[in-house]
Design a protein around this motif. Structure first.
Motif, mmCIF file in Angstrom:
data_model
loop_
_atom_site.group_PDB
_atom_site.id
_atom_site.type_symbol
_atom_site.label_atom_id
_atom_site.label_comp_id
_atom_site.label_asym_id
_atom_site.label_seq_id
_atom_site.Cartn_x
_atom_site.Cartn_y
_atom_site.Cartn_z
ATOM 1 N N VAL A 1 0.816 -1.217 0.000
ATOM 2 C CA VAL A 1 0.000 0.000 0.000
ATOM 3 C C VAL A 1 0.850 1.268 0.000
ATOM 4 N N PHE A 2 1.969 1.232 0.730
ATOM 5 C CA PHE A 2 2.778 2.444 0.885
ATOM 6 C C PHE A 2 4.136 2.277 0.209
ATOM 7 N N SER A 3 4.575 3.344 -0.435
ATOM 8 C CA SER A 3 5.886 3.343 -1.076
ATOM 9 C C SER A 3 6.965 3.504 -0.017
ATOM 10 N N PRO A 4 8.214 3.151 -0.334
ATOM 11 C CA PRO A 4 9.308 3.337 0.638
ATOM 12 C C PRO A 4 9.418 4.780 1.123
ATOM 13 N N LEU A 5 9.193 5.759 0.237
ATOM 14 C CA LEU A 5 9.277 7.165 0.640
ATOM 15 C C LEU A 5 8.144 7.518 1.601
ATOM 16 N N GLU A 6 6.942 7.022 1.329
ATOM 17 C CA GLU A 6 5.807 7.295 2.221
ATOM 18 C C GLU A 6 6.039 6.682 3.599
ATOM 19 N N ILE A 7 6.617 5.495 3.632
ATOM 20 C CA ILE A 7 6.888 4.838 4.917
ATOM 21 C C ILE A 7 7.865 5.661 5.749
#
Length: 434
Positions: free
Chosen positions: A389-395
């Motif tokens: 659901v979440f990209s590495p940057l969003e995490i």
């Protein structure tokens, strides 16, 4: 209040009697006996502070979170129990009895006067019972209201017994300065109890609410909405909760904590999402519009106010959607431009609440026991789902707000931290402990 300040104030209050006892002084004794006195003093002061750590004081619970407040309350109670249990056994082998020629003030001996010791012995027996009943509360077959009343009465009785024992049987407690200090501290603890059980309810009687609607959301889940009666309402932040009392006197112990699922910006009416679980929640569907209600709150620190992360991730399990729905609604009501993603887990797809509203958002539903027709995510909210659901940057950059089963939040938190999410970017509150 800032967490560091609260920690400093707590440590100062707990150690004040110990420091005062040291300043009062007395003839030298073996270290083991001084340790016994020190543990007894600390145990008593920690027990008195437990009254303040009850979770009903907003300056404390809102400053560090209700879950942290209650966890500290539990840990300190168990620590005080250990200190209290060790206290009398460290005196073993000490000469005891009446006045001795070499000890006219009896400062080097331990009294055997049963009247002086009886209060300490009684407290020694009651304290472990109080702690064990609290630890095993959810496993015992009696109502929360009954346990709360027993807990309050038991704690007050133990405090009174320890005050008597400390003043009449203690080496330091009998000193005038120490006697007054213990009287003041015990008095403040009792005053805090009076505030919770009498003063706060008295204030609530001047701010009644009325139930305006009771709506079935899914099988076993309801939305209850209340409106203020002749007052402006409640000043709260999205994500907070209140203690809700419906259909009873403001002084009744029949109140339960529920997260607010409506947005502060939506008006004075407040809505709650309630799942049928306990004695009260099983009767929610029977509540009639117009029923009087009282609210004690708001409490909790599960809010995004003042945060500046570029995006917000909301992760809910079951009825944990309630506070996150309040946050989501507030973000939309106020026109917050940040991107929001929601993961909402349930056991079955017919338990998904507010689906028409949530379908308009960037939402991922996950069901652990799906029907044959279910087309969404299957299983549980786990690390693999988070990564999808979440990209590495969003995490790494987003704010993650979670509410749901403890095991779910533990798994997600551990994974987020492993993947580089700063701990300050993770908000959660837990209310179930061992």
């Amino acid at each position: 209040m800032k967490p560091l300040l609260l920690i400093i104030l707590y440590c100062a209050a707990v150690t004040l009697p110990l420091l005062a006892s040291w300043l009062v002084g007395g003839p030298p004794r073996p270290f083991r006996h001084e340790l016994a006195s020190g543990l007894g003093i600390l145990a008593f002061s920690m027990i008195l502070m437990e009254f303040v750590l009850s979770g009903r004081f907003k300056k404390i619970s809102t400053g560090i979170g209700m879950d942290v407040t209650m966890r500290v309350h539990q840990m300190m109670a168990r620590t005080a129990l250990i200190f209290a249990m060790l206290h009398p056994f460290l005196y073993r082998g000490t000469a005891s009895g009446g006045q001795r020629p070499w000890d006219p003030t009896r400062q080097l001996t331990i009294t055997t006067d049963f009247y002086d010791l009886s209060s300490g012995i009684t407290a020694f027996l009651l304290l472990p019972c109080l702690v064990l009943l609290a630890v095993g509360r959810t496993k015992l077959d009696y109502k929360y209201e009954t346990w709360r009343l027993m807990h309050g009465i038991g704690a007050t009785l133990i405090a009174a017994l320890l005050l008597h024992h400390t003043v009449y049987a203690g080496r330091y407690g009998s000193q005038p300065v120490m006697t007054w200090l213990w009287l003041v501290m015990t008095g403040l603890a009792i005053v805090s109890l009076i505030y919770v059980y009498l003063v706060a309810p008295l204030r609530e009687t001047a701010r009644p609410w009325r139930v305006t609607s009771v709506t079935r959301l899914t099988p076993g889940q309801w939305e209850v909405t209340v409106a203020p009666e002749k007052h402006p309402g409640l000043d709260f932040k999205a994500g907070q909760f209140v203690w809700l009392n419906v259909g009873h006197s403001a002084f009744s112990l029949k109140e339960n904590p529920f997260s607010i699922c409506s947005a502060p910006a939506a008006g004075s009416k407040i809505s709650f999402m309630i799942k049928e679980l306990g004695d009260f929640t099983r009767t929610v569907g029977q509540i009639k519009p117009g029923t009087i209600a009282y609210l004690d709150g708001p409490y909790g620190s599960l809010t995004v106010d003042g945060r500046n992360e570029p995006g917000i991730a909301l992760i809910a399990g079951g009825v944990g959607i309630a506070p996150l729905l309040g946050i989501l609604r507030e973000l939309r009501q106020t026109g917050d431009p940040r991107k929001v993603k929601l993961i909402y887990g349930n056991r079955t797809d017919n338990q998904i609440a507010f689906r028409d509203e949530l379908d308009e958002e960037d939402v991922t539903y996950v069901v652990s026991e799906p029907t044959a027709a279910w087309q969404g995510e299957k299983g549980f909210i786990d690390p693999a789902l988070i990564d999808r659901v979440f990209s590495p940057l969003e995490i790494k950059e987003w704010l993650f707000v979670m509410c749901g089963p403890g095991i779910m939040m533990d798994i997600v938190e551990d994974h987020l931290i492993t993947r580089g999410t700063p701990s300050r970017h993770i908000l959660s509150e837990r209310f179930d402990y061992d």
